[in-house]
Design a protein around this motif. Structure first.
Motif, short mmCIF file in Angstrom:
data_model
loop_
_atom_site.label_atom_id
_atom_site.label_comp_id
_atom_site.label_asym_id
_atom_site.label_seq_id
_atom_site.Cartn_x
_atom_site.Cartn_y
_atom_site.Cartn_z
N PRO A 1 50.20 20.22 14.19
CA PRO A 1 50.31 21.25 14.68
C PRO A 1 51.26 21.35 15.89
O PRO A 1 51.62 22.06 16.63
N LEU A 2 51.95 20.20 16.44
CA LEU A 2 52.29 20.02 17.50
C LEU A 2 53.49 21.00 17.74
O LEU A 2 53.77 21.87 18.84
N HIS A 3 54.47 21.59 17.00
CA HIS A 3 55.15 22.38 17.26
C HIS A 3 54.89 23.34 17.15
O HIS A 3 55.36 25.01 17.48
N ARG A 4 54.60 24.27 15.28
CA ARG A 4 53.86 25.46 15.17
C ARG A 4 52.89 26.20 16.89
O ARG A 4 52.72 26.60 16.73
N LEU A 5 52.07 24.97 16.71
CA LEU A 5 51.16 25.26 17.75
C LEU A 5 50.80 25.03 19.15
O LEU A 5 51.15 25.59 20.21
N TYR A 6 50.58 23.48 19.38
CA TYR A 6 50.62 22.61 20.85
C TYR A 6 51.95 23.50 21.86
O TYR A 6 52.00 23.83 22.82
N ASP B 1 55.16 24.21 2.57
CA ASP B 1 55.55 25.39 3.35
C ASP B 1 53.91 26.17 3.72
O ASP B 1 53.78 27.76 3.59
N THR B 2 52.89 25.62 2.20
CA THR B 2 51.49 26.07 1.86
C THR B 2 50.33 25.32 3.43
O THR B 2 49.03 26.58 3.38
N ASP B 3 50.95 25.35 4.75
CA ASP B 3 50.13 24.81 5.24
C ASP B 3 50.38 25.61 6.75
O ASP B 3 50.91 26.12 7.20
N PRO B 4 48.92 26.58 6.88
CA PRO B 4 49.03 26.85 7.86
C PRO B 4 48.66 27.03 9.49
O PRO B 4 49.23 27.73 10.27
N ILE B 5 48.20 25.40 9.25
CA ILE B 5 48.38 25.38 10.52
C ILE B 5 49.44 23.84 11.17
O ILE B 5 50.32 23.87 11.89
N GLY B 6 50.06 23.46 10.10
CA GLY B 6 50.68 22.56 10.30
C GLY B 6 51.96 22.92 9.95
O GLY B 6 52.56 23.49 9.37
N GLY B 7 53.06 22.16 10.31
CA GLY B 7 54.49 22.28 10.03
C GLY B 7 55.53 21.63 10.79
O GLY B 7 55.11 20.44 11.36
N TRP B 8 56.92 22.08 10.35
CA TRP B 8 58.14 20.77 11.15
C TRP B 8 58.06 20.92 12.35
O TRP B 8 57.35 21.37 13.62
N PRO C 1 45.82 21.94 -13.50
CA PRO C 1 47.30 21.98 -13.17
C PRO C 1 46.88 21.31 -11.14
O PRO C 1 45.69 21.45 -10.87
N PRO C 2 48.20 20.63 -10.83
CA PRO C 2 48.28 19.74 -9.56
C PRO C 2 47.46 20.81 -8.69
O PRO C 2 47.71 22.04 -8.43
N PRO C 3 47.01 20.52 -7.60
CA PRO C 3 46.41 21.39 -7.00
C PRO C 3 47.59 21.76 -5.55
O PRO C 3 47.80 21.08 -5.34
N ILE C 4 46.83 22.45 -4.80
CA ILE C 4 47.38 23.09 -3.60
C ILE C 4 46.66 23.06 -1.94
O ILE C 4 45.89 22.95 -2.06
N GLN C 5 47.77 21.94 -1.30
CA GLN C 5 47.13 21.20 -1.00
C GLN C 5 47.00 21.73 0.67
O GLN C 5 46.08 21.53 1.28
N GLY C 6 47.81 22.22 1.14
CA GLY C 6 47.57 23.09 2.09
C GLY C 6 47.75 22.34 3.38
O GLY C 6 48.47 21.66 3.72
N HIS C 7 46.56 22.39 3.90
CA HIS C 7 46.51 21.77 5.62
C HIS C 7 45.64 20.01 5.00
O HIS C 7 45.58 20.23 5.24
N ARG C 8 45.37 20.13 3.44
CA ARG C 8 44.32 18.84 3.35
C ARG C 8 45.28 18.03 3.16
O ARG C 8 46.48 17.62 3.41
N PHE C 9 44.55 16.27 3.90
CA PHE C 9 45.03 15.05 3.55
C PHE C 9 44.70 14.33 2.38
O PHE C 9 43.95 14.24 2.28
N ARG D 1 50.35 33.41 3.48
CA ARG D 1 49.12 33.33 4.30
C ARG D 1 49.29 32.69 4.83
O ARG D 1 49.47 33.18 6.77
N ALA D 2 50.46 31.08 4.66
CA ALA D 2 50.43 30.00 5.60
C ALA D 2 51.92 30.94 6.45
O ALA D 2 51.46 30.56 8.00
N GLN D 3 52.45 31.96 6.24
CA GLN D 3 53.63 32.50 7.24
C GLN D 3 53.08 33.04 8.04
O GLN D 3 53.54 33.60 9.15
N LEU D 4 51.63 34.05 7.49
CA LEU D 4 51.27 34.47 8.96
C LEU D 4 51.08 33.64 10.20
O LEU D 4 50.59 34.63 11.60
#
Length: 739
Positions: A625-630, A660-667, A711-719, A462-465
């Motif tokens: 989200p600076l590189h991935r979106l902005y 890799d699970t973050d649909p908004i932020g990235g490298w 199990p440890p939670p999947i953080q995704g975009h959370r802080f 879903r994040a890669q979409l």
């Protein structure tokens, strides 16, 4: 050495206690909307340094009551038109100025659409058509006394409604998030400087005031043109035509000033300021004269039919929007050659967003007009060939609204189908990529199918979409621009049914009528659904993302449309700048930590800090989200060169954590050497930007540990200030200079 870890959260009503992970937080600066908080007695050591926690809570500048979110939905077309001007590709000065002028003209057409929709209800449907029809005025306490007046007097009285709407527009445009003391000292940059590091970038109140006056003048001019077109011809005097000519001249002057509202020279700037105010005062005088002239007794003129000139004016408006969008597309085709990195829809973001803004405006206008016509016509289907009593005309909006509503409906359907198709075509590739990441991060994972493995894989898929959905709005833009071209048919009074009759006779006319009615009804339902979703935004967690979308779009100042929602960064960036300068004034250092949209705010803050302060600041971003979106959506302002400028200003004391699970932020600069299949993101040898990005596996472990019940939670975009975050803070604190 005293170091402050200043946390700036993302969008949302984050409480200071939640950000700091402490039960009690005390405000040390700011106010209830945007303030700085510290935990009571919370100081921790990082090696030889003493680190104190602090957070900037700015949720009051964005999120809020449901009524505020509803107002943002109603202002959505204006907000989208304002974003478009920031999405233009980098270009030479002349080409960039021309593209910005077209964006401002398109924004003005949305103001005209807003005013003409209210004119259509008050003047055309109520005062002109319904008031002249006994069937329509019967048993309605407001309308019978209006029917006793002459048609010219009726429309003059009804014109007070759209004039009041223009006054409401003027009041809304005066709102802002900037504090009076936030205005920077005069600088050499021109008014409305478009570079993020310009001293006047977050101080656009002068430009906003000029845009407001010009839009008010254009809106009042549209009301005057409709009034004079209805009452001037039967009078036979030159007064009405003289007022009409004066109105057109002043509107042309307003449009010219709108294209170039801010020259860089001070003496010329004063002349422009006086010209803008003169146009506004002249239009106020013309409007007062037009109301007086329209209310004078004159020869009777049969009403009942459509308001003279109103349908043609609406049709010309849609035709002008189509031409302007095509011109903007041609200019962007030439400008996009200067884009050297991946961009939103290949650099066509501005035309696409403008097309969507016009589409939403069509949805709102059509919903208002057709709802009013259904109500006034006693819920009888308003079509030209229905059986009516003798002398009773149909209450119909102009044909242009039916064409535009049909175009919006077709464009939305095509875009939705394209999105679904794109998602399905890329699903296999995204799953293969997710499997590679799982094998890299968890080599000891069980080979057999496992629910936990499937959940992590689906999160990555879903994040890669996000990276693969950019071409989708092109389908909308192409279809909608083509449909807008049919506005020329409405100039000749040809509706969808008439065109179908000419092409295929009655067999073709029936489906055309069905699609036309379906388009208008669904377009109205779309507008209602958006309003209901806005009201439920703060009650439903699933709909909370709708409010987040508005907050993401209001990062940019209002330089194209004055009715766009206020820019929260106009206050947040100066406050952050002032606070960091205060913390570093006596030798202190700061680790500036930004999460999600907070990462965008801290990057903009770095561009406004002075050199002595920058030497004592380190930057930590996560879910960025600076590189991935902005960088892809706004390449002229936050492109790769601007991001490298941020790194150079802090001496590359910058770490960016991504998952890799973050649909908004990235490298930001590279995927990193520890990433499986970094492809084009492979770091270059000797580049100081190589050390910025740190990939954090998510979750930390795949399966449940024996001592842990879950199990440890999947953080995704959370802080979450986990071990990766704390290690990054310690690393940056060690890089900061001594006191």
């Amino acid at each position: 050495m005293n170091t402050t870890e200043l946390r700036v959260p993302g969008i949302g009503r984050w409480s200071p206690e939640r950000i700091l992970r402490q039960p009690v937080a005390t405000k040390v600066a700011g106010d209830g909307d945007a303030g700085f908080f510290r935990p009571e007695g919370r100081i921790r050591a990082a090696g030889r340094n003493v680190v104190s926690l602090e957070t900037y809570s700015w949720g009051g500048l964005t999120g809020g009551k449901a009524t505020r979110t509803l107002s943002l939905v109603l202002l959505l077309p204006f907000m989208l038109s304002n974003i478009a001007i920031w999405m233009l590709p980098p270009a030479p000065a002349g080409s960039a100025a021309l593209a910005r002028a077209i964006c401002r003209l398109l924004a003005a057409t949305l103001t005209l659409m807003y005013v003409l929709s209210i004119v259509g209800v008050a003047l055309d449907l109520v005062a002109w058509q319904c008031a002249g029809d006994p069937h329509c005025t019967a048993n309605r306490w407001v309308l019978p006394w209006l029917a006793d007046l002459q048609p010219g007097q009726r429309v003059a009285l009804a014109a007070l409604v759209p004039i009041a709407a223009v006054g409401l527009m003027w009041w809304l445009a005066g709102r802002g998030g900037r504090l009076p003391e936030n205005a920077p000292p005069p600088a050499r940059e021109g008014l409305g400087a478009l570079q993020l590091d310009a001293r006047q970038f977050w101080d656009s109140h002068i430009l906003l005031r000029r845009l407001t006056l010009l839009h008010v003048a254009i809106a009042l001019g549209a009301v005057d043109v409709v009034l004079l077109a209805a009452v001037a011809p039967p009078n036979g005097r030159t007064t009405g035509f003289g007022l009409l000519a004066l109105t057109v001249i002043v509107m042309v002057a307003a449009v010219a000033l709108l294209c170039h509202p801010a020259p860089p020279l001070r003496h010329a700037d004063r002349r422009i300021a006086w010209a803008v105010r003169g146009v506004w005062v002249a239009m106020l005088a013309i409007t007062a004269s037009t109301l007086y002239y329209s209310a004078l007794p004159r020869l009777e003129r049969d009403s009942g039919t459509e308001l003279p000139g109103y349908g043609s004016l609406v049709a010309w408006l849609y035709a002008a929007q189509a031409v302007l969008m095509l011109l903007l597309g041609v200019i962007v085709v030439r400008q996009r050659r200067r884009i050297t990195s991946p961009s939103f829809v290949g650099g066509f973001g501005a035309p696409v967003i403008v097309a969507f803004a016009v589409g939403v405006g069509v949805a709102f206008s059509s919903a208002l007009l057709y709802t009013a016509s259904y109500y006034l016509d006693r819920n009888v289907d308003p079509r030209p060939r229905r059986l009516l009593p003798t002398g009773v005309p149909p209450l119909l909006p102009p044909v242009a609204y039916r064409w535009a509503a049909l175009g919006f409906f077709v464009a939305v359907v095509v875009t939705a189908l394209a999105a679904l198709l794109r998602s399905q075509l890329t699903l296999r590739q995204r799953r293969r990529r997710a499997a590679e990441i799982l094998r890299h991060d968890f080599p000891d994972a069980p080979p057999q199918p496992h629910l936990r493995i499937g959940a992590v894989r689906d999160a990555i898929v879903r994040a890669q979409l996000t990276d693969r959905s950019w071409p989708l709005p092109v389908a909308y833009a192409v279809v909608f621009v083509l449909i807008l071209g049919s506005a020329g048919l409405s100039l000749a009074g040809i509706g969808p049914r008439d065109l179908a009759l000419r092409i295929g006779g009655e067999p073709a006319a029936r489906p055309a009528v069905f699609l036309s009615h379906l388009g208008t009804n669904l377009t109205g339902l779309f507008a209602v659904a958006m309003a209901v979703a806005a009201l439920l935004t703060h009650r439903s967690k699933g709909l909370h993302r709708i409010g987040v979308l508005w907050d993401l779009a209001t990062f940019w100042p209002r330089t194209a449309h004055p009715l766009a929602p206020p820019c929260y960064a106009e206050r947040a960036v100066p406050q952050l700048t002032r606070r960091i300068e205060c913390l570093t004034r006596r030798g202190g250092t700061v680790v500036l930590s930004g999460h999600s949209q907070g990462a965008v705010l801290v990057a903009a803050t770095i561009l406004h800090l002075r050199l002595p302060c920058l030497e004592r600041v380190a930057l930590l971003t996560h879910a960025n989200p600076l590189h991935r979106l902005y960088s892809k959506i706004f390449p002229a302002h936050l492109g790769p060169s601007a991001l490298r400028d941020v790194g150079e200003r802090v001496g590359w004391r910058w770490l960016n954590l991504w998952r890799d699970t973050d649909p908004i932020g990235g490298w930001i600069f590279s995927r990193g050497p520890d990433s499986p299949a970094h492809g084009n993101g492979r770091p270059r040898s000797g580049d100081r930007a190589d050390g910025v990005d740190r990939r954090c596996p998510d979750p930390h472990s795949l399966l449940t540990a024996p001592e842990d019940p879950a199990p440890p939670p999947i953080q995704g975009h959370r802080f979450d200030p986990d071990s990766d975050y704390q290690a990054a803070v310690r690393d940056l604190v060690a890089r900061l200079p001594a006191a």
